[in-house]
Design a protein around this motif. Structure first.
Motif, PDB file in Angstrom:
ATOM      1  N   GLU A  15       0.823  -1.215   0.000  1.00  0.00           N
ATOM      2  CA  GLU A  15       0.000   0.000   0.000  1.00  0.00           C
ATOM      3  C   GLU A  15       0.858   1.267   0.000  1.00  0.00           C
ATOM      4  O   GLU A  15       0.429   2.311  -0.520  1.00  0.00           O
ATOM      5  CB  GLU A  15      -0.921   0.010   1.225  1.00  0.00           C
ATOM      6  N   LEU A  16       2.066   1.146   0.616  1.00  0.00           N
ATOM      7  CA  LEU A  16       2.933   2.319   0.828  1.00  0.00           C
ATOM      8  C   LEU A  16       2.148   3.462   1.478  1.00  0.00           C
ATOM      9  O   LEU A  16       2.360   4.647   1.197  1.00  0.00           O
ATOM     10  CB  LEU A  16       3.570   2.778  -0.496  1.00  0.00           C
ATOM     11  N   ASN A  17       1.238   3.035   2.351  1.00  0.00           N
ATOM     12  CA  ASN A  17       0.408   3.985   3.079  1.00  0.00           C
ATOM     13  C   ASN A  17      -0.078   3.273   4.339  1.00  0.00           C
ATOM     14  O   ASN A  17      -0.799   2.262   4.246  1.00  0.00           O
ATOM     15  CB  ASN A  17      -0.777   4.441   2.231  1.00  0.00           C
ATOM     16  N   GLY A  44      17.169  -5.403  12.572  1.00  0.00           N
ATOM     17  CA  GLY A  44      18.354  -4.560  12.632  1.00  0.00           C
ATOM     18  C   GLY A  44      18.578  -3.738  11.380  1.00  0.00           C
ATOM     19  O   GLY A  44      19.700  -3.265  11.133  1.00  0.00           O
ATOM     20  N   VAL A  45      17.539  -3.582  10.568  1.00  0.00           N
ATOM     21  CA  VAL A  45      17.629  -2.791   9.337  1.00  0.00           C
ATOM     22  C   VAL A  45      16.347  -1.993   9.179  1.00  0.00           C
ATOM     23  O   VAL A  45      15.299  -2.348   9.715  1.00  0.00           O
ATOM     24  CB  VAL A  45      17.840  -3.680   8.081  1.00  0.00           C
ATOM     25  N   ALA A  46      16.441  -0.909   8.412  1.00  0.00           N
ATOM     26  CA  ALA A  46      15.243  -0.137   8.077  1.00  0.00           C
ATOM     27  C   ALA A  46      14.600  -0.742   6.842  1.00  0.00           C
ATOM     28  O   ALA A  46      15.265  -0.964   5.829  1.00  0.00           O
ATOM     29  CB  ALA A  46      15.618   1.323   7.825  1.00  0.00           C
ATOM     30  N   LEU A  47      13.331  -1.004   6.938  1.00  0.00           N
ATOM     31  CA  LEU A  47      12.603  -1.577   5.811  1.00  0.00           C
ATOM     32  C   LEU A  47      11.964  -0.501   4.943  1.00  0.00           C
ATOM     33  O   LEU A  47      11.645  -0.762   3.768  1.00  0.00           O
ATOM     34  CB  LEU A  47      11.519  -2.540   6.328  1.00  0.00           C
ATOM     35  N   PHE A  48      11.779   0.666   5.529  1.00  0.00           N
ATOM     36  CA  PHE A  48      11.135   1.764   4.783  1.00  0.00           C
ATOM     37  C   PHE A  48      11.943   3.047   4.966  1.00  0.00           C
ATOM     38  O   PHE A  48      12.579   3.265   6.013  1.00  0.00           O
ATOM     39  CB  PHE A  48       9.701   1.999   5.283  1.00  0.00           C
ATOM     40  N   HIS A  49      11.902   3.881   3.945  1.00  0.00           N
ATOM     41  CA  HIS A  49      12.362   5.249   4.069  1.00  0.00           C
ATOM     42  C   HIS A  49      11.133   6.124   4.250  1.00  0.00           C
ATOM     43  O   HIS A  49      10.165   6.004   3.494  1.00  0.00           O
ATOM     44  CB  HIS A  49      13.128   5.689   2.821  1.00  0.00           C
ATOM     45  N   ARG A  50      11.165   6.983   5.240  1.00  0.00           N
ATOM     46  CA  ARG A  50      10.037   7.860   5.507  1.00  0.00           C
ATOM     47  C   ARG A  50      10.393   9.273   5.019  1.00  0.00           C
ATOM     48  O   ARG A  50      11.325   9.901   5.539  1.00  0.00           O
ATOM     49  CB  ARG A  50       9.688   7.832   6.999  1.00  0.00           C
ATOM     50  N   ILE A  51       9.657   9.719   4.020  1.00  0.00           N
ATOM     51  CA  ILE A  51       9.903  11.020   3.413  1.00  0.00           C
ATOM     52  C   ILE A  51       8.652  11.859   3.625  1.00  0.00           C
ATOM     53  O   ILE A  51       7.667  11.747   2.880  1.00  0.00           O
ATOM     54  CB  ILE A  51      10.224  10.886   1.913  1.00  0.00           C
ATOM     55  N   GLU A  56       8.545   4.758   1.391  1.00  0.00           N
ATOM     56  CA  GLU A  56       8.938   3.884   0.281  1.00  0.00           C
ATOM     57  C   GLU A  56       9.874   2.819   0.823  1.00  0.00           C
ATOM     58  O   GLU A  56      10.476   2.977   1.892  1.00  0.00           O
ATOM     59  CB  GLU A  56       9.602   4.682  -0.833  1.00  0.00           C
ATOM     60  N   LEU A  57       9.950   1.707   0.101  1.00  0.00           N
ATOM     61  CA  LEU A  57      10.779   0.586   0.540  1.00  0.00           C
ATOM     62  C   LEU A  57      12.251   0.939   0.449  1.00  0.00           C
ATOM     63  O   LEU A  57      12.702   1.581  -0.511  1.00  0.00           O
ATOM     64  CB  LEU A  57      10.509  -0.652  -0.312  1.00  0.00           C
ATOM     65  N   SER A  58      12.992   0.505   1.443  1.00  0.00           N
ATOM     66  CA  SER A  58      14.445   0.601   1.385  1.00  0.00           C
ATOM     67  C   SER A  58      14.970  -0.578   0.555  1.00  0.00           C
ATOM     68  O   SER A  58      14.206  -1.462   0.135  1.00  0.00           O
ATOM     69  CB  SER A  58      15.032   0.541   2.798  1.00  0.00           C
TER      70      SER A  58
END
Length: 310
Positions: A15-17, A44-51, A56-58
């Protein structure tokens, strides 16, 4: 990590929402955000970038998405397979049978129909004497078995008796009665009889002897045969005559003639044995199918079939 965490991640990734993803999985937005954050902390990792308000997916999230879909697909497949197995549509069915049962049209019809109706069930067949088949059932080495009496009563085993088959006389091709279609058992009183030891589990010798005594004579035993099929070969070798189930009358047509026994009470019973406890659905389907084939066979019997309901 649980499957629900993967489902939450999949919803957000597709959904990216977060708001729409929360509606999709049926929880509120704040708990969903917390679950995603907990998943990222575990990995231990970011799954999403928050802009801003957009996500959006990392790079890690893109890889994790492909694996998540595969895991959830396999989980759904596992659930579907388990349910199919529970319904007896897939799996393995181990069936035993006596040597003479393998010649029975009833047995072959049951096996043929079973394979046609449930082709994804692996059917493993094993041949033994009835007593050994019962022992294998108790040891859980078999799921069901086609057997003949006598059987020692056992509280752990249930036998569904299915058919009572007429017996016929097997005589050598050069026998004086070989040209006839039928004969009375007492007419063979002077012939050596090929009988079956009780340890063989056939249960037929006592019946044959009792029938002979009822007709006024004691049979002269010329040979014992370990199995019914062996008796046919002994007849072909001229070692005597035998009384066998009618289903075996197609064996050794080059050297043996099979004659209907007039006014005979002799019958060879055939049953399906199974454990009383923890029956799989595959076994239940086999037993139900045997009953259906029996009913159909009984209808044919009214039109002259040799099989009748026991």
């Amino acid at each position: 990590m649980e499957l629900r965490h993967l489902r939450y991640f999949l919803a957000v990734a597709e959904e990216l929402n977060v708001t729409r993803a929360a509606l999709r999985v049926g929880i509120a937005q704040p708990p969903l955000t917390q679950q995603i954050q907990a998943l990222e902390a575990e990995l231990g990792v970011a799954l999403f970038h928050r802009i801003g308000r957009r996500i959006e997916l990392s790079a890690a999230g893109t890889v994790f998405l492909a694996e998540t879909r595969a895991v959830l697909d396999r989980a759904a497949q596992a659930v579907a397979m388990a349910r199919r197995a529970g319904r007896g549509e897939i799996g393995k069915l181990r069936i035993g049978f006596t040597s003479s049962a393998s010649f029975s049209p009833f047995v072959t019809e049951v096996l043929k129909t079973y394979r046609a109706q449930w082709p994804e069930v692996e059917v493993a067949l094993e041949e033994h004497r009835s007593a050994l088949l019962i022992a294998a059932l108790k040891a859980d080495d078999l799921d069901a078995a086609f057997v003949r009496p006598p059987l020692t009563p056992d509280a752990a085993i249930e036998v569904q008796w299915l058919v009572r088959e007429p017996m016929v006389a097997a005589v050598p091709v050069d026998h004086s009665a070989a040209g006839r279609r039928a004969v009375r058992l007492e007419a063979l009183r002077d012939d050596p009889f090929i009988l079956y030891p009780r340890r063989g589990g056939s249960g037929l010798s006592d019946q044959i002897v009792s029938e002979c005594l009822r007709l006024g004579f004691s049979p002269r035993v010329g040979q014992e045969a370990p199995e019914l099929a062996a008796a046919i070969n002994f007849v072909a070798a001229g070692m005597g005559i035998a009384v066998v189930p009618a289903c075996m009358r197609h064996l050794r047509p080059d050297a043996v003639r099979f004659l209907t026994l007039e006014r005979s009470r002799l019958r060879a019973e055939l049953g399906l044995a199974q454990g009383r406890a923890d029956r799989s659905e595959t076994v239940c389907k086999l037993a139900h199918l045997a009953g259906e084939v029996l009913i159909q066979g009984h209808s044919r019997a009214l039109r002259g079939s040799e099989y009748v309901k026991s």
